[in-house]
Motif scaffolding. Structure first.
Motif, short mmCIF file in Angstrom:
data_model
loop_
_atom_site.label_atom_id
_atom_site.label_comp_id
_atom_site.label_asym_id
_atom_site.label_seq_id
_atom_site.Cartn_x
_atom_site.Cartn_y
_atom_site.Cartn_z
N TRP A 40 32.16 69.59 22.29
CA TRP A 40 31.20 69.87 21.23
C TRP A 40 31.66 70.97 20.27
CZ3 TRP A 40 29.27 74.68 20.45
CH2 TRP A 40 29.41 75.60 21.50
N GLU A 63 26.25 76.36 27.73
CA GLU A 63 27.62 76.63 28.17
C GLU A 63 27.79 78.08 28.59
OE1 GLU A 63 31.96 75.69 26.38
OE2 GLU A 63 30.54 74.07 26.72
N ARG A 72 25.69 68.25 28.97
CA ARG A 72 26.75 69.26 29.01
C ARG A 72 26.72 70.02 30.34
NH1 ARG A 72 31.43 70.11 29.00
NH2 ARG A 72 32.21 72.16 28.45
N LEU A 131 23.90 73.99 22.64
CA LEU A 131 25.05 73.69 23.52
C LEU A 131 25.79 74.96 23.89
CD1 LEU A 131 26.21 70.38 21.83
CD2 LEU A 131 25.47 70.62 24.22
N VAL A 181 30.04 65.36 23.42
CA VAL A 181 29.42 66.49 24.11
C VAL A 181 30.45 67.31 24.88
CG1 VAL A 181 27.78 67.16 25.93
CG2 VAL A 181 27.11 65.48 24.19
N SER A 182 31.41 66.66 25.50
CA SER A 182 32.39 67.40 26.30
C SER A 182 33.29 68.29 25.44
CB SER A 182 33.26 66.44 27.11
OG SER A 182 34.02 65.62 26.25
#
Length: 161
Positions: free
Chosen positions: A80, A98, A46, A94, A77-78
């Protein structure tokens, strides 16, 4: 007409040999067993996506495939935040990476109390520290990837020209 791609730097480990020991120590520290390697890999992928770096994205995608990660999880993942393939603990990890790597709206802190509380709900203090250092680990390499431009998808011996 063919274009030859070259990295901007030669291999940084050859330029600064002590870098190998530093990175090895980082991998050992992060691999302490408190956080599954698959979660750390999700976070690192990520991070590569957030900074829009093909080298990091390709490297972490390939590593995850090599470790047997399911293709639907790698692909998700992109996106999520609305994907159904991650556990609550993975989603918290995640969200943490981020938050660290994405600029917040004006007047708001980067890592909110809510993001931290969600992570703390799933990870004890040692694991939280490991997550934080896993973010630090990938951030250590981001400048080399963005500035040095190693070649994505090449063997380690051929990434740096």
């Amino acid at each position: 007409m063919s274009e030859t791609h070259r990295s901007r730097l030669s291999n940084p480990v050859k330029t600064l040999p002590d870098l190998g020991a530093v990175t090895g120590a980082m991998y050992k520290l992060i691999g302490n067993g408190t956080v599954p390697q698959s979660t750390i890999s999700l976070m690192h992928l990520r991070a590569g996506q957030i900074v829009a770096n093909s080298y990091l994205t390709k490297m972490h995608t390939d590593a995850m495939r090599g470790a047997g990660e399911a293709e639907d999880r790698i692909t998700a993942v992109s996106s999520w935040a609305d994907a159904l393939v991650f556990s609550p603990a993975e989603r918290a990890a995640l969200a943490l990476v981020e938050a660290v790597l994405t600029a917040p709206p004006a007047g708001r802190e980067r890592v909110s109390d809510e993001v931290f509380a969600e992570a703390a709900e799933h990870y004890d203090e040692k694991a939280l520290t490991t997550l934080i250092l896993a973010i630090s680990q990938v951030n250590f390499f981001i400048p080399l990837a963005l500035i040095g431009k190693p070649l994505p998808g090449q063997a380690a011996s051929k990434q740096w020209t």
